[in-house]
Design a protein around this motif. Structure first.
Motif, short mmCIF file in Angstrom:
data_model
loop_
_atom_site.label_atom_id
_atom_site.label_comp_id
_atom_site.label_asym_id
_atom_site.label_seq_id
_atom_site.Cartn_x
_atom_site.Cartn_y
_atom_site.Cartn_z
N TYR A 49 0.83 -1.20 0.00
CA TYR A 49 0.00 0.00 0.00
C TYR A 49 0.86 1.25 0.00
CZ TYR A 49 -3.64 -3.36 1.04
OH TYR A 49 -4.50 -4.43 0.98
N SER A 91 2.07 4.36 -2.81
CA SER A 91 1.91 4.95 -4.14
C SER A 91 2.64 6.28 -4.20
CB SER A 91 0.43 5.21 -4.45
OG SER A 91 -0.32 4.02 -4.43
N LYS A 140 -7.14 -1.44 1.79
CA LYS A 140 -7.25 -0.98 0.41
C LYS A 140 -8.03 0.32 0.32
CE LYS A 140 -8.84 -2.34 -4.15
NZ LYS A 140 -9.57 -3.29 -4.96
N LYS A 141 -9.19 0.38 1.00
CA LYS A 141 -10.02 1.59 0.99
C LYS A 141 -9.29 2.76 1.65
CE LYS A 141 -13.98 3.69 0.25
NZ LYS A 141 -14.46 3.96 -1.09
N HIS A 171 -6.09 3.26 1.74
CA HIS A 171 -5.08 3.75 0.80
C HIS A 171 -5.72 4.57 -0.32
CE1 HIS A 171 -1.07 3.86 -0.87
NE2 HIS A 171 -1.60 3.58 -2.05
N GLU A 172 -6.83 4.09 -0.85
CA GLU A 172 -7.54 4.80 -1.91
C GLU A 172 -7.97 6.19 -1.43
OE1 GLU A 172 -10.77 2.20 -2.91
OE2 GLU A 172 -9.49 0.85 -4.08
N LEU A 229 -4.90 8.52 -1.07
CA LEU A 229 -4.44 8.97 -2.38
C LEU A 229 -5.38 10.03 -2.95
CD1 LEU A 229 -2.05 8.22 -4.16
CD2 LEU A 229 -3.43 6.41 -5.16
N GLN A 230 -6.67 9.79 -2.83
CA GLN A 230 -7.66 10.76 -3.31
C GLN A 230 -7.53 12.09 -2.56
OE1 GLN A 230 -11.72 9.37 -2.85
NE2 GLN A 230 -12.57 11.38 -3.31
#
Length: 144
Positions: free
Chosen positions: A49, A51, A94-95, A97-98, A101-102
């Motif tokens: 995780y 990015s 996962k959520k 990390h998303e 990033l957002q």
């Protein structure tokens, strides 16, 4: 005219609210120390995780330092360090990390280099976001 009451049956949408607490810090210390800390493989599920935006995570330190040197921005504030925390029971890694990033993209867009790393080593799933303080188009704004 006859009016008839009718009920429209619409599928109910599940509305999900996820609460995050974010600390926003400025750092004058070494950029490499911050990046290495947030990308620690023991904290990030072996970098699963992690990015980078406007830089690759594995070369982010050098890329950010090169940008600072190119624009003569090597003194003063080195980076921003954001810590975005969630209750570990309410969000998947996962959520998390998303969302990190957002959030970082909304704040910094395409104008900065940053790395988002999701830490899973505590009961509190959280993101660390290291942002180079140097604006990628610094030469454009200072030229006008």
């Amino acid at each position: 005219m006859i009016y008839k009451n009718s009920t429209l049956h619409q599928p109910r949408k599940k509305v999900e609210f996820i609460m995050a607490v974010t600390k926003f810090l400025t750092r004058k210390t070494r950029l490499d120390t911050i990046i290495k800390y947030i990308m620690n493989g023991e904290k990030t599920e072996k970098m699963m995780y992690v990015s980078g935006v406007n830089c690759r995570p594995d070369t982010s330190i050098q890329e950010m330092q090169d940008t600072k040197k190119r624009f003569d921005k090597e003194d003063g504030i080195i980076s921003y360090h954001l810590i975005q925390s969630f209750d570990g029971k309410e969000i998947s890694p996962k959520k998390c990390h998303e969302l990190g990033l957002q959030y970082a993209k909304e704040l910094f867009g395409d104008d900065f280099q940053f790395v988002v790393a999701t830490h899973l080593n505590t009961d509190n799933v959280h993101n660390h976001i290291a942002v180079s303080y140097t604006h990628l188009r610094a030469h454009e704004t200072s030229a006008h």
